[in-house]
Design an enzyme around this catalytic site. Structure first.
Site: not given
Length: 186
Positions: A13, A167, A170, A173
């Site tokens: 997250t 995003a 990662c 994410t």
């Protein structure tokens, strides 16, 4: 492998809080991963608590985070309008309670006056510049947000762009971003 989870570590997250231009914005992605598998892409990790006066986001084991959110809500009932006090009391419990000590999560919380990170080590941290991020993509999101703070972008635009950048970098994410906003006193 985590000692509590036989399937490996739960990842995934990114949560960011940006305080700018009279607004405080918290954004979080929706991805939940277990090992190398995406289990869910639209989890709701950012929400309002405390009669809607506080926004909270969490990273880590979901069940653990919900336990902590419930505890924080009880502390907010005990100390209405005092987010800092409620967070410190939660952190004390988290650190000293045998059951809570094993919870694997981190939280960001914000109200109109303060933004805080609450950790399982008993830390309650207030960011120096009103912007903070946690989770697997937290460092990417934080760097992006700090770079965008002197632009004309609003707090929400900064948070959304920072989440997009996180995003892109990662793998834990995604771009399914949920945003909550509050008016800020500073």
């Amino acid at each position: 492998m985590s000692e509590h989870n036989p399937y490996g570590t739960m990842h995934g997250t990114t949560i960011i809080t940006v305080r700018k231009g009279g607004m405080v914005v918290m954004a979080g992605d929706g991805q939940v991963s277990l090992g190398q598998t995406v289990m869910k892409g639209n989890a709701r990790k950012v929400r309002r608590i405390g009669k809607g006066e506080v926004i909270a986001g969490f990273a880590g084991a979901t069940a653990d985070a919900f336990t902590l959110l419930e505890r924080l809500e009880k502390k907010l009932e005990q100390y209405p309008g005092q987010l800092m006090r409620a967070a410190v009391e939660l952190a004390k419990d988290w650190r000293t309670d045998k059951y809570l000590r094993n919870l694997e999560a981190m939280m960001l919380v914000a109200d109109k006056t303060v933004t805080l990170a609450i950790t399982g080590n008993g830390d309650v941290l207030e960011p120096e510049h009103g912007t903070i991020a946690i989770g697997s993509g937290g460092n990417y999101a934080l760097a992006a947000a700090l770079a965008l703070m002197d632009t004309e972008k609003s707090a929400e635009e900064v948070a959304r762009k920072a989440m997009k950048i996180a995003a892109d970098i990662c793998v834990y994410t995604n771009e399914n971003v949920l945003v909550e906003t509050l008016e800020s006193a500073n």
